[in-house]
Scaffold this motif. Structure first.
Motif, mmCIF file in Angstrom:
data_model
loop_
_atom_site.group_PDB
_atom_site.id
_atom_site.type_symbol
_atom_site.label_atom_id
_atom_site.label_comp_id
_atom_site.label_asym_id
_atom_site.label_seq_id
_atom_site.Cartn_x
_atom_site.Cartn_y
_atom_site.Cartn_z
ATOM 1 N N HIS A 97 0.814 -1.209 0.000
ATOM 2 C CA HIS A 97 0.000 0.000 0.000
ATOM 3 C C HIS A 97 0.853 1.267 0.000
ATOM 4 C CE1 HIS A 97 -3.460 -2.489 0.518
ATOM 5 N NE2 HIS A 97 -3.101 -2.917 1.716
ATOM 6 N N LEU A 101 0.615 5.545 -1.727
ATOM 7 C CA LEU A 101 0.755 6.807 -0.999
ATOM 8 C C LEU A 101 1.840 7.672 -1.622
ATOM 9 C CD1 LEU A 101 -0.111 8.450 1.525
ATOM 10 C CD2 LEU A 101 1.706 7.278 2.774
ATOM 11 N N VAL A 172 -3.069 10.545 0.231
ATOM 12 C CA VAL A 172 -4.087 9.863 1.044
ATOM 13 C C VAL A 172 -5.279 9.461 0.180
ATOM 14 C CG1 VAL A 172 -5.726 10.154 2.938
ATOM 15 C CG2 VAL A 172 -3.374 10.936 3.210
ATOM 16 N N SER A 173 -5.633 10.292 -0.803
ATOM 17 C CA SER A 173 -6.751 9.954 -1.701
ATOM 18 C C SER A 173 -6.487 8.645 -2.437
ATOM 19 C CB SER A 173 -6.989 11.081 -2.712
ATOM 20 O OG SER A 173 -7.496 12.223 -2.096
ATOM 21 N N THR A 176 -6.098 5.671 0.112
ATOM 22 C CA THR A 176 -7.361 5.222 0.694
ATOM 23 C C THR A 176 -8.219 4.491 -0.339
ATOM 24 O OG1 THR A 176 -7.342 7.108 2.225
ATOM 25 C CG2 THR A 176 -9.433 5.931 1.943
ATOM 26 N N THR A 179 -6.570 1.124 -1.227
ATOM 27 C CA THR A 179 -6.654 0.176 -0.116
ATOM 28 C C THR A 179 -8.066 -0.360 0.046
ATOM 29 O OG1 THR A 179 -4.840 1.306 1.039
ATOM 30 C CG2 THR A 179 -6.259 -0.131 2.355
ATOM 31 N N LEU A 180 -9.060 0.535 -0.010
ATOM 32 C CA LEU A 180 -10.456 0.100 0.095
ATOM 33 C C LEU A 180 -10.807 -0.850 -1.049
ATOM 34 C CD1 LEU A 180 -12.227 3.449 1.078
ATOM 35 C CD2 LEU A 180 -11.847 1.468 2.544
ATOM 36 N N CYS A 213 -16.230 4.462 -2.313
ATOM 37 C CA CYS A 213 -14.808 4.456 -1.940
ATOM 38 C C CYS A 213 -14.133 5.775 -2.312
ATOM 39 C CB CYS A 213 -14.093 3.295 -2.622
ATOM 40 S SG CYS A 213 -14.582 1.668 -2.019
ATOM 41 N N VAL A 216 -15.237 8.477 0.249
ATOM 42 C CA VAL A 216 -14.550 8.299 1.534
ATOM 43 C C VAL A 216 -13.104 8.767 1.427
ATOM 44 C CG1 VAL A 216 -13.703 6.585 3.190
ATOM 45 C CG2 VAL A 216 -16.046 6.425 2.314
ATOM 46 N N ALA A 217 -12.447 8.402 0.340
ATOM 47 C CA ALA A 217 -11.055 8.819 0.127
ATOM 48 C C ALA A 217 -10.939 10.338 0.094
ATOM 49 C CB ALA A 217 -10.526 8.220 -1.174
ATOM 50 N N ILE A 220 -11.461 11.896 3.755
ATOM 51 C CA ILE A 220 -10.306 11.710 4.636
ATOM 52 C C ILE A 220 -9.152 12.609 4.210
ATOM 53 C CG2 ILE A 220 -8.548 10.061 5.394
ATOM 54 C CD1 ILE A 220 -10.679 7.872 5.167
ATOM 55 N N ALA A 221 -8.892 12.648 2.916
ATOM 56 C CA ALA A 221 -7.787 13.464 2.411
ATOM 57 C C ALA A 221 -8.035 14.948 2.660
ATOM 58 C CB ALA A 221 -7.594 13.204 0.920
#
Length: 299
Positions: A97, A101, A172-173, A176, A179-180, A213, A216-217, A220-221
């Motif tokens: 992962h 990033l 992070v976008s 995330t 990863t999801l 997804c 959510v990404a 968070i970002a």
């Protein structure tokens, strides 16, 4: 328009400016008080206040520069992500992962550097007050900034906080979302996935799961990088703000905002409004990216 103005909503009243300072002083104060006051009531008050002051087209001020910018920005970001990801995996031997990033951060910074002048012009156009326009359009804004703000370097005012904010935002976008996607397809392939249209041997997320997804990404970002976004917009506006002399560098700007307004009402003021913009934007961006990969047989 409204989402970007949120970065300024917590500002202090400007100090009194002597009339000797010129006719620009009262104009700056009027612009400032409007930008500050029309956001004070929150998201829905803002959406009502802008049309009252500017008409409904006021909600789309700066959108022309935005549209010109978004095409190369999106193309550069996603193309760079794939190239950086391959480079990091094959040349540096980093997988898992973490490579998402790193590749996402590098791709975001690359796209920002290439398109930043358009972002500068977009912000300047969006913050003009009706009847007191400094710029008549995109071309005029480019010429004015170049002539009055130090030439080519004037287009890169606020670049450093933008890069520092974009690195975690884009990183992070992509991290995330990737990863999801991998976790979802590993643990619930039947429920969340389907065979890719260009390669039945490859599983991809269903469209509505892609949207979820991506949203959510983006959320968070945006939460992680938002203080840098506030700093960037204040620096980009330059002399539009009465306190611009206290916000000449990234450090001075963040110190000023934190010292006068704290974290919640300063560095994170307007975050909820940006969620409304960012979450669907990122959801559609990642979903389109996945669909285009299938359309061009890249799986």
């Amino acid at each position: 328009m409204a989402a970007e103005a949120a970065a300024l909503a917590a500002a202090d009243p400007p100090p009194a400016i002597p009339q000797a300072a010129g006719a620009a002083a009262p104009t700056a104060r009027r612009d400032f008080y409007w930008l500050r006051s029309f956001l004070a009531g929150g998201v829905f008050s803002t959406l009502r206040a802008v049309p009252q002051k500017e008409g409904y087209l006021g909600l789309y001020k700066g959108n022309g520069a935005m549209m010109i910018r978004i095409f190369p920005y999106g193309a550069i970001q996603f193309m760079a992500f794939e190239h950086y990801k391959t480079f990091i995996t094959t040349k540096l031997g980093i997988s898992g992962h973490v490579h998402r990033l790193m590749a996402g951060s590098m791709a975001g910074m690359t796209a920002v550097i290439c398109t930043y002048p358009l972002d500068m012009v977009r912000v300047r156009l969006a913050f003009q007050v009706k009847g007191e326009h400094t710029y008549t359009g995109i071309i005029h804004a480019f010429k004015t900034i170049y002539a009055k703000e130090g030439g080519f370097l004037g287009f890169y005012r606020g670049l450093m906080p933008t890069i520092l904010g974009m690195a975690p935002y884009a990183g992070v976008s992509f991290f995330t979302f990737g990863t999801l996607k991998s976790v979802g397809l590993s643990h619930a392939p039947t429920l969340l996935g389907r065979p890719s249209s260009d390669n039945p041997n490859v599983l991809v997320l269903k469209t509505h799961i892609n949207l979820l997804c991506g949203g959510v990404a983006g959320a968070i970002a945006q939460t992680i990088s938002y203080p840098f976004d506030v700093t960037r917009r204040r620096m980009q506006l330059g002399t539009v703000l009465p306190e611009f002399e206290k916000c000449l560098t990234m450090r001075e700007t963040m110190k000023y905002v934190y010292g006068h307004h704290g974290i919640r009402r300063g560095l994170y003021r307007g975050l909820s409004l940006n969620y409304i913009r960012c979450i669907p934007s990122q959801a559609v961006a990642f979903t389109t990216y996945e669909l285009m990969k299938q359309f061009f047989h890249l799986n």
